[in-house]
Design an enzyme around this catalytic site. Sequence first.
Site, PDB file in Angstrom:
ATOM      1  N   SER A 106       0.818  -1.211   0.000  1.00  0.00           N
ATOM      2  CA  SER A 106       0.000   0.000   0.000  1.00  0.00           C
ATOM      3  C   SER A 106       0.853   1.263   0.000  1.00  0.00           C
ATOM      4  O   SER A 106       1.904   1.319   0.655  1.00  0.00           O
ATOM      5  CB  SER A 106      -0.894   0.007   1.244  1.00  0.00           C
ATOM      6  OG  SER A 106      -1.538   1.257   1.398  1.00  0.00           O
ATOM      7  N   TYR A 130      -1.949   5.784  -5.417  1.00  0.00           N
ATOM      8  CA  TYR A 130      -2.964   6.829  -5.568  1.00  0.00           C
ATOM      9  C   TYR A 130      -2.324   7.975  -6.346  1.00  0.00           C
ATOM     10  O   TYR A 130      -1.100   8.168  -6.279  1.00  0.00           O
ATOM     11  CB  TYR A 130      -3.406   7.374  -4.209  1.00  0.00           C
ATOM     12  CG  TYR A 130      -4.253   6.434  -3.392  1.00  0.00           C
ATOM     13  CD1 TYR A 130      -5.563   6.148  -3.749  1.00  0.00           C
ATOM     14  CD2 TYR A 130      -3.748   5.845  -2.237  1.00  0.00           C
ATOM     15  CE1 TYR A 130      -6.355   5.304  -2.988  1.00  0.00           C
ATOM     16  CE2 TYR A 130      -4.531   4.990  -1.462  1.00  0.00           C
ATOM     17  CZ  TYR A 130      -5.829   4.723  -1.846  1.00  0.00           C
ATOM     18  OH  TYR A 130      -6.604   3.889  -1.090  1.00  0.00           O
ATOM     19  N   THR A 156      -5.272   2.603  -7.898  1.00  0.00           N
ATOM     20  CA  THR A 156      -6.578   2.581  -7.222  1.00  0.00           C
ATOM     21  C   THR A 156      -7.400   3.778  -7.685  1.00  0.00           C
ATOM     22  O   THR A 156      -6.972   4.922  -7.528  1.00  0.00           O
ATOM     23  CB  THR A 156      -6.399   2.605  -5.693  1.00  0.00           C
ATOM     24  OG1 THR A 156      -5.667   1.430  -5.307  1.00  0.00           O
ATOM     25  CG2 THR A 156      -7.737   2.599  -4.980  1.00  0.00           C
ATOM     26  N   LYS A 228      -7.420  -0.908 -10.141  1.00  0.00           N
ATOM     27  CA  LYS A 228      -8.160  -1.496  -9.009  1.00  0.00           C
ATOM     28  C   LYS A 228      -9.356  -0.615  -8.676  1.00  0.00           C
ATOM     29  O   LYS A 228      -9.204   0.578  -8.419  1.00  0.00           O
ATOM     30  CB  LYS A 228      -7.234  -1.602  -7.791  1.00  0.00           C
ATOM     31  CG  LYS A 228      -7.906  -2.100  -6.517  1.00  0.00           C
ATOM     32  CD  LYS A 228      -6.878  -2.224  -5.405  1.00  0.00           C
ATOM     33  CE  LYS A 228      -7.488  -2.686  -4.108  1.00  0.00           C
ATOM     34  NZ  LYS A 228      -8.291  -1.637  -3.437  1.00  0.00           N
ATOM     35  N   HIS A 252     -13.257  -1.738  -2.677  1.00  0.00           N
ATOM     36  CA  HIS A 252     -12.466  -1.192  -1.568  1.00  0.00           C
ATOM     37  C   HIS A 252     -12.924  -1.787  -0.230  1.00  0.00           C
ATOM     38  O   HIS A 252     -12.951  -1.096   0.798  1.00  0.00           O
ATOM     39  CB  HIS A 252     -12.581   0.338  -1.551  1.00  0.00           C
ATOM     40  CG  HIS A 252     -11.300   1.032  -1.181  1.00  0.00           C
ATOM     41  ND1 HIS A 252     -10.448   1.565  -2.113  1.00  0.00           N
ATOM     42  CD2 HIS A 252     -10.720   1.270   0.021  1.00  0.00           C
ATOM     43  CE1 HIS A 252      -9.405   2.107  -1.502  1.00  0.00           C
ATOM     44  NE2 HIS A 252      -9.552   1.932  -0.202  1.00  0.00           N
TER      45      HIS A 252
END
Length: 357
Positions: A106, A130, A156, A228, A252
């Site tokens: 992440s 992100y 994402t 994603k 999510h």
Amino acid sequence: MTMVCLTDFEEYAKQHLSKSTWDYYAAGADECTTRDDNLLAYKRIRLRPRILRDVSINDTQTTVLGTEISFPVGIAPTAFHCLAWHEGELATARATEAVNTCYITSTYSTCSVEEIAEAAPNGYRWFQLYLYRDRKLSEQIIHRVEALGYKALVFTVDVPYTGKRRNDIRNQFKLPPHLKVKNFDGMFQDQAESQEKYGTPANTLDPSISWKDVGWLQSITRLPIIIKGILTKEDAELAVQHGVQGIIVSNHGGRQLDGGPATIDCLPEIVDTVQGRVEVYMDGGIRTGNDVLKAIALGARCVFIGRPAIWGLAYKGAEGVKEILQILQDELRLSMALSGCRSVAEINRNLIQFSRL
């Protein structure tokens, strides 16, 4: 205590983590309808087992983006592993390296991408990304993970804004002072800490992201791009047209839009639309080997687990995550054998009783 199934780890984590930490990991958006439906949807799907197939040997190995992994379950990107275990993402990386599967690291890690790579030098890793209003932040971290040997970018796309997670608001959730989002250490010093949301200043995520940003990413990296957060066949088709290498069907963990569909219910239409042009993966609600079997039968190349990895960490760090993965692999192997599948390649939609969907 003998840990027999993933819910045993869930119970342990609930008892041993602080209330605000447990609530942060468990949270869904709003009324948690989608979060809960991610799990319930699997229970609506029935299997059609075949018999007398000689399942004395069965093989759970598969590949993702051409790389062999021990079974079709990886670790989804989840934030702040140090809240669950002092070694945090280092432990997660060591566990996935030992089991030989894929770990999606992440952006919101409490260890840096460098520390994670060092902890598990032979691990197979993708990086979850992100896009920020300040594109240079995103660009810098892309170049860092590229240099460190991460094998794909997982973009994402379902967080233009953060979903409303009621308990986080009630608990005034914040990272404790000794933890930080290590990948951005020192990068936000000029912004007021009082505005902090989930470890970075509020309003750093860019709500203007659009399909043109996929082209921008392709222009600055040679890494494969996986999107994603896709839940519809329309967006799946657009993703293919924009030249991505993979899709993760994801809501999510039910933490963004409440009232959307369970991911397993979205999977068939997306697989049918993509027609093998890119690999399709999914996350959300996987708790048993049976769940994995159903997802693979409906066309997922691989599934990813989020909250269960946190429960494993809370139980026993890297050993706990390994146990979680081992239980899922053993359950998958048994479910495959009991339904007449000797290899992952033999798992297909004939296993699913469509009249019950």
